[in-house]
Design a protein around this motif. Structure first.
Motif, PDB file in Angstrom:
ATOM      1  N   LYS A   1      -4.177  -6.406  -1.966  1.00 48.37           N
ATOM      2  CA  LYS A   1      -5.498  -6.950  -1.621  1.00 48.37           C
ATOM      3  C   LYS A   1      -5.480  -8.422  -1.207  1.00 48.37           C
TER       4      LYS A   1
ATOM      5  N   LEU B   1       0.832  -1.212   0.000  1.00 53.36           N
ATOM      6  CA  LEU B   1       0.000   0.000   0.000  1.00 53.36           C
ATOM      7  C   LEU B   1       0.864   1.257   0.000  1.00 53.36           C
TER       8      LEU B   1
ATOM      9  N   GLY C   1     -11.156  -7.120   0.718  1.00 51.37           N
ATOM     10  CA  GLY C   1     -12.333  -7.285  -0.126  1.00 51.37           C
ATOM     11  C   GLY C   1     -13.373  -8.244   0.401  1.00 51.37           C
TER      12      GLY C   1
ATOM     13  N   ARG D   1       0.896   0.043  -4.549  1.00 45.70           N
ATOM     14  CA  ARG D   1       0.591  -1.207  -5.254  1.00 45.70           C
ATOM     15  C   ARG D   1      -0.642  -1.861  -4.614  1.00 45.70           C
ATOM     16  N   ASN D   2      -1.740  -1.111  -4.618  1.00 47.06           N
ATOM     17  CA  ASN D   2      -2.955  -1.499  -3.903  1.00 47.06           C
ATOM     18  C   ASN D   2      -3.539  -2.824  -4.384  1.00 47.06           C
ATOM     19  N   ASN D   3      -3.564  -3.050  -5.686  1.00 56.33           N
ATOM     20  CA  ASN D   3      -4.127  -4.297  -6.201  1.00 56.33           C
ATOM     21  C   ASN D   3      -3.322  -5.506  -5.753  1.00 56.33           C
ATOM     22  N   GLU D   4      -2.012  -5.362  -5.675  1.00 50.82           N
ATOM     23  CA  GLU D   4      -1.164  -6.458  -5.190  1.00 50.82           C
ATOM     24  C   GLU D   4      -1.385  -6.697  -3.698  1.00 50.82           C
TER      25      GLU D   4
END
Length: 130
Positions: free
Chosen positions: A97, A88, A129, A92-95
């Motif tokens: 998650k 974060l 998520g 690299r937010n998607n990584e």
């Protein structure tokens, strides 16, 4: 070294805390106490982002995640949480998650977190998520 390191961390004296965790790591390594050395290394890496050393912290946490004593337990959960936090910070937010999601799965029943840091658990759940 460990207890004093966390006292310094609580006082936001992250550089002093890091130095003590580094001493603890050397001490545990010299004593061939691998599991305790891994705890010291994890603690070192937890302090590093506070000192602007996010990439280094991420690298250490990723290495620790490969250790057999950090599989399917709280240690894995805390390590995944720190990896996610580093990701974060690096944008690299998607990584991050899936690391948050797995951390939540592993830590959601931790009695200490449930009692003392329910907002932290909720954050893991949200950012993962779930």
């Amino acid at each position: 070294y460990n207890n004093l390191g966390w006292t310094y961390a609580d006082l936001k004296r992250y550089d002093d805390a890091l130095k003590l965790f580094e001493k603890d790591f050397r001490y545990r390594t010299d004593k061939n106490a691998k599991s305790q050395a891994n705890v010291a290394r994890w603690s070192m890496a937890k302090m590093m982002p506070m000192l602007g050393r996010v990439d280094e912290a991420l690298h250490i946490q990723q290495e620790l995640l490969q250790e057999p004593d950090r599989k399917d337990n709280d240690s894995e959960g805390y390590t995944r949480e720190e990896i996610a936090e580093c990701l974060l910070l690096l944008g690299r937010n998607n990584e991050a998650k899936p690391f948050f999601a797995r951390a939540w799965q592993l830590l959601r029943n931790d009695p200490w977190l449930k009692q003392d840091e329910p907002q932290r658990l909720e954050r893991l759940k949200q950012l993962g998520g779930s």
